[in-house]
Design a protein around this motif. Structure first.
Motif, PDB file in Angstrom:
ATOM      1  N   ILE B 207      -9.640 -16.686 -14.309  1.00  0.00           N
ATOM      2  CA  ILE B 207      -8.907 -15.953 -13.261  1.00  0.00           C
ATOM      3  C   ILE B 207      -9.890 -15.146 -12.417  1.00  0.00           C
ATOM      4  O   ILE B 207      -9.834 -15.157 -11.183  1.00  0.00           O
ATOM      5  CB  ILE B 207      -7.827 -15.033 -13.898  1.00  0.00           C
ATOM      6  CG1 ILE B 207      -6.765 -15.895 -14.616  1.00  0.00           C
ATOM      7  CG2 ILE B 207      -7.183 -14.131 -12.845  1.00  0.00           C
ATOM      8  CD1 ILE B 207      -5.736 -15.099 -15.397  1.00  0.00           C
ATOM      9  N   GLU B 208     -10.839 -14.480 -13.084  1.00  0.00           N
ATOM     10  CA  GLU B 208     -11.827 -13.684 -12.348  1.00  0.00           C
ATOM     11  C   GLU B 208     -12.706 -14.585 -11.467  1.00  0.00           C
ATOM     12  O   GLU B 208     -12.940 -14.281 -10.294  1.00  0.00           O
ATOM     13  CB  GLU B 208     -12.708 -12.873 -13.317  1.00  0.00           C
ATOM     14  CG  GLU B 208     -13.694 -11.980 -12.557  1.00  0.00           C
ATOM     15  CD  GLU B 208     -14.679 -11.226 -13.450  1.00  0.00           C
ATOM     16  OE1 GLU B 208     -14.597 -11.334 -14.691  1.00  0.00           O
ATOM     17  OE2 GLU B 208     -15.545 -10.535 -12.879  1.00  0.00           O
ATOM     18  N   GLY B 209     -13.151 -15.710 -12.031  1.00  0.00           N
ATOM     19  CA  GLY B 209     -14.007 -16.623 -11.270  1.00  0.00           C
ATOM     20  C   GLY B 209     -13.312 -17.154 -10.030  1.00  0.00           C
ATOM     21  O   GLY B 209     -13.914 -17.247  -8.948  1.00  0.00           O
ATOM     22  N   MET B 210     -12.027 -17.490 -10.157  1.00  0.00           N
ATOM     23  CA  MET B 210     -11.288 -18.019  -9.007  1.00  0.00           C
ATOM     24  C   MET B 210     -11.023 -16.923  -7.982  1.00  0.00           C
ATOM     25  O   MET B 210     -11.021 -17.171  -6.767  1.00  0.00           O
ATOM     26  CB  MET B 210      -9.978 -18.672  -9.464  1.00  0.00           C
ATOM     27  CG  MET B 210     -10.226 -19.946 -10.269  1.00  0.00           C
ATOM     28  SD  MET B 210      -8.718 -20.828 -10.704  1.00  0.00           S
ATOM     29  CE  MET B 210      -8.210 -21.494  -9.106  1.00  0.00           C
ATOM     30  N   THR B 211     -10.797 -15.706  -8.457  1.00  0.00           N
ATOM     31  CA  THR B 211     -10.594 -14.582  -7.535  1.00  0.00           C
ATOM     32  C   THR B 211     -11.862 -14.348  -6.713  1.00  0.00           C
ATOM     33  O   THR B 211     -11.802 -14.128  -5.496  1.00  0.00           O
ATOM     34  CB  THR B 211     -10.206 -13.317  -8.323  1.00  0.00           C
ATOM     35  OG1 THR B 211      -9.120 -13.625  -9.197  1.00  0.00           O
ATOM     36  CG2 THR B 211      -9.798 -12.198  -7.386  1.00  0.00           C
ATOM     37  N   ILE B 212     -13.019 -14.417  -7.390  1.00  0.00           N
ATOM     38  CA  ILE B 212     -14.291 -14.254  -6.674  1.00  0.00           C
ATOM     39  C   ILE B 212     -14.452 -15.380  -5.645  1.00  0.00           C
ATOM     40  O   ILE B 212     -14.872 -15.142  -4.503  1.00  0.00           O
ATOM     41  CB  ILE B 212     -15.484 -14.238  -7.665  1.00  0.00           C
ATOM     42  CG1 ILE B 212     -15.397 -13.010  -8.580  1.00  0.00           C
ATOM     43  CG2 ILE B 212     -16.817 -14.257  -6.911  1.00  0.00           C
ATOM     44  CD1 ILE B 212     -16.414 -13.002  -9.722  1.00  0.00           C
ATOM     45  N   ALA B 213     -14.091 -16.604  -6.025  1.00  0.00           N
ATOM     46  CA  ALA B 213     -14.189 -17.734  -5.096  1.00  0.00           C
ATOM     47  C   ALA B 213     -13.305 -17.489  -3.870  1.00  0.00           C
ATOM     48  O   ALA B 213     -13.704 -17.759  -2.732  1.00  0.00           O
ATOM     49  CB  ALA B 213     -13.799 -19.037  -5.793  1.00  0.00           C
ATOM     50  N   GLY B 214     -12.099 -16.968  -4.113  1.00  0.00           N
ATOM     51  CA  GLY B 214     -11.174 -16.678  -3.022  1.00  0.00           C
ATOM     52  C   GLY B 214     -11.769 -15.662  -2.053  1.00  0.00           C
ATOM     53  O   GLY B 214     -11.745 -15.840  -0.835  1.00  0.00           O
ATOM     54  N   LEU B 215     -12.336 -14.606  -2.641  1.00  0.00           N
ATOM     55  CA  LEU B 215     -12.994 -13.581  -1.831  1.00  0.00           C
ATOM     56  C   LEU B 215     -14.154 -14.175  -1.032  1.00  0.00           C
ATOM     57  O   LEU B 215     -14.327 -13.886   0.153  1.00  0.00           O
ATOM     58  CB  LEU B 215     -13.508 -12.479  -2.770  1.00  0.00           C
ATOM     59  CG  LEU B 215     -14.588 -11.542  -2.233  1.00  0.00           C
ATOM     60  CD1 LEU B 215     -13.908 -10.326  -1.611  1.00  0.00           C
ATOM     61  CD2 LEU B 215     -15.559 -11.089  -3.286  1.00  0.00           C
TER      62      LEU B 215
END
Lengths: 136, 527
Positions: B207-215
């Motif tokens: 979840i954190e990795g995908m959130t960073i990707a989104g950002l």
């Protein structure tokens, strides 16, 4: 897809009657919906047995004798892949990898994972399912 | 609250541990503790990845966490009697997991927390370094985040090995009203289970990795595409998503930063080809999982025609550690153009099967023989299939190959998603070649002819070889067909099915050329 999963889970297959309803609701043609149902292995057009035994056929399980294990069970039940026993109790389905490759051979019986299977453990589990464990 | 006098006992809930009796062990521990009047708190974790020791139970003692395994329900009374709550000796005692050679030799970056923390505890996740990466990414901003990922040298862990940072930059630079992050968790390769272990053992990391990707690329929506064969993983991931939403870690204004990211889990329906990125996108859109022709690249026209990052789960789950510890820290591991670590999955007929995360560069032989300990059957190793059902079979004579994208490619092999399936000397390689064709025929999406027709014809040709008919001519025909599939197929399913087939013919010709008597004796030993 989530709708089809829900139908499959509730009815054990995707009933033909549902296809025109889905097509209407999603603004697709009936052929479109049928195409999707028939593409994916998980969606069945007819109901299977009360208990579903998914046996892994992939390479890691083969390396640990999964092929002979599966053929043996099919032979003892007199079935082919995808077949259901005459009493409607057990369907044997192939599955390609359950991610239990370091505990091969593996199976999923009514959603219950089993690893390091041999003939005795597999037969016992299938019989236990037949004699009805509470389906999770 | 946990009773201060209560001893914590960690029992995996990873499906591989459940498959060998972890739930029964948990019930036995509970019952025995109650019978003895001892206070214990059972914590269900992911797996450490030492699967031959599963169910591996860890007891929190003054000496640290002490592992015992493989524990069966019937062993529990004896373990209590022996004094396992204080880490006492017992034939099943493994000791401190970190000291076990299998773990001591690893470099765990992506899998730093897996098997240690309660997968559904945000507090555990944060205490073990979680969300430090996102905080740093928010501080650095999108452009610097893409730059860091590029500098880390991270390459796609799904198989193609494309540089993740370059893909992200393409999406970041694209102009659109909506962009998407798609996680490919359709881990269909036999011999792989790393994605599953993260989904079950450390879901917040994804979840954190995908959130960073989104950002980083300016995407506010993401989807995780998982498999129906992984019901337990999906249940854990769904629960983690609910927890993250409730904790303000997903949604609008994440961590009070103004960042918006929404994430959903979608589940496939038993189609291997949906692991191919364009088929996956079709399936996410609710269609048949038919491969799209490229270009246009998904980075420009992906999900619903919008710019989309499609990354493997392992790539995305590695982003938090890169942002937290720095691109250079990650890039300092590895060899050549293969930077960082790879979660290698040792499976099949191997003594010590499990997850082995290490810097690129160990040789195949070191991994299979030293780490894996050779076969579980104690017979000689005859072949190792690297990279799933579309990966080549390698004989022991190629065990000097370093584990590196380019070194494998130079030997017509693939690292793929990091799976290694070991076979002993009872394996019939012609049968395995037939299986590769049969699998391709079963799973072909049907769009391109070389794959749809070629796979079926290929299985028939192998059948003729197996029957001993015109063997030499049929092998030549099979090689020709493989070339057509390799160069004429639209995606990797048809394009890579020749790898297992051709490598079997090249390295194990004796299994193809000597097929005339059904009672053919097994080969005496590995070459």
């Amino acid at each position: 897809m989530p709708i089809l999963h829900a139908l499959q889970e509730t009815f054990g297959h995707v009933p033909q009657d549902a296809i025109p309803l889905l097509a209407e609701a999603l603004n697709l043609s009936r052929a479109d919906v049928h195409g999707i149902v028939s593409f994916y292995h998980d969606f069945k057009e007819a109901p299977g047995g009360r208990h579903v035994v998914k046996l892994c056929r992939a390479e890691a399980c083969q390396s640990m004798g999964g092929h002979a294990l599966a053929e043996g069970l099919l032979h003892r039940l007199g079935l082919d892949w995808g077949g259901t026993t005459g009493d409607g109790q057990v369907t044997i389905e192939p599955v390609y990898c359950l991610g239990l490759c370091a505990c091969a051979p593996a199976a999923l019986i009514d959603g219950r994972p089993l690893g390091r299977l041999n003939r005795e453990r597999l037969d016992a589990a299938v019989n236990e399912a037949r004699n009805d464990w509470s389906t999770p | 609250m946990v009773d201060a006098m209560s001893t914590r006992i960690f029992i995996p809930r990873d499906v591989a541990a459940l498959a060998v009796g972890a739930d029964q062990v948990a019930r036995a521990v509970e019952a025995q503790a109650a019978a003895l009047g001892v206070a214990v708190t059972i914590v269900r974790t992911g797996s450490r990845g030492l699967f031959w020791l599963e169910p591996m139970v860890e007891v929190e003692t003054p000496l640290g966490r002490i592992a015992y395994g493989p524990v069966q329900a019937g062993d529990v009374a004896a373990l209590f009697a022996a004094g396992w709550l204080t880490g006492a000796t017992h034939p099943l005692r493994v000791g401190r997991p970190e000291d076990h050679p299998f773990l001591a030799r690893q470099t765990r970056l992506t899998f730093a927390r897996c098997g240690i923390v309660d997968p559904l505890s945000v507090e555990d996740y944060k205490a073990a370094g979680g969300y430090r990466g996102l905080a740093k990414a928010i501080e650095a901003g999108g452009a610097a985040t893409v730059e860091a990922v590029t500098k880390s040298g991270l390459r796609g862990r799904g198989g193609a090995g494309f540089p993740t940072g370059i893909k992200w930059k393409t999406v970041r630079d694209a102009v659109a009203d909506q962009k998407y992050i798609v996680c490919n968790a359709d881990e269909g390769d036999s011999g792989t289970f790393a994605d599953r272990m993260i989904l079950e053992g450390d879901p917040f990391c994804l979840i954190e990795g995908m959130t960073i990707a989104g950002l980083a690329v300016g995407a506010t929506r993401g989807y995780i595409y998982s498999r129906s064969e992984y019901p337990h993983a999906n249940a854990t991931m769904r629960a983690a998503l609910d927890i993250a939403r409730a904790a303000g870690l997903l949604g609008r204004d994440i961590l009070g930063s103004g960042l918006e990211f929404h994430l959903e889990l979608r589940v496939g329906a038993g189609a291997y080809v949906c692991g191919e990125e364009t088929a996956l996108l079709e399936s996410l859109e609710g269609k048949r999982g038919v491969v799209r022709a490229k270009p246009p690249l998904p980075a420009l026209k992906g999900l619903f025609g919008r710019p989309t990052v499609v990354n493997n789960l392992l790539s995305l789950a590695t982003i938090p550690v890169i942002m937290d510890l720095g691109a250079q820290y990650y890039a300092d591991f590895g060899m050549g153009r293969s930077r960082g670590t790879m979660p290698i999955q040792l499976a099949g007929n191997v003594l010590h099967g499990g997850l082995f995360e290490t810097a690129f560069g160990l040789t195949l032989g070191e991994i299979v023989m030293e780490v894996g300990g050779g076969t579980a059957s104690r017979r000689p190793v005859r072949a190792v299939q690297a990279g799933g059902p579309l990966g080549a079979y390698l004989p022991p004579s190629q065990f000097d190959t370093p584990y590196d994208y380019e070194a494998f490619a130079a030997r017509d092999a693939l690292i793929g998603h990091g799976g290694l399936v070991v076979f002993d000397d009872t394996v019939d390689m012609a049968h395995m070649a037939r299986f590769a064709m049969e699998f391709c025929a079963e799973e072909s999406c049907g769009k391109c002819t070389p794959c749809r027709i070629g796979s079926t014809r290929g299985a028939e040709v192998v059948d003729r070889i197996l029957a001993g008919r015109d063997v030499a001519a049929n092998i030549a025909l099979l090689e020709d067909l493989c070339n057509t599939m390799k160069f004429g197929s639209l995606c990797a399913l048809g394009g890579f099915t020749p790898y297992p087939v051709l490598s079997a013919i090249r390295h194990f010709p004796e299994d193809f050329h000597t097929r005339n008597s059904p009672g053919r004796p097994l080969p005496a030993a590995a070459e």
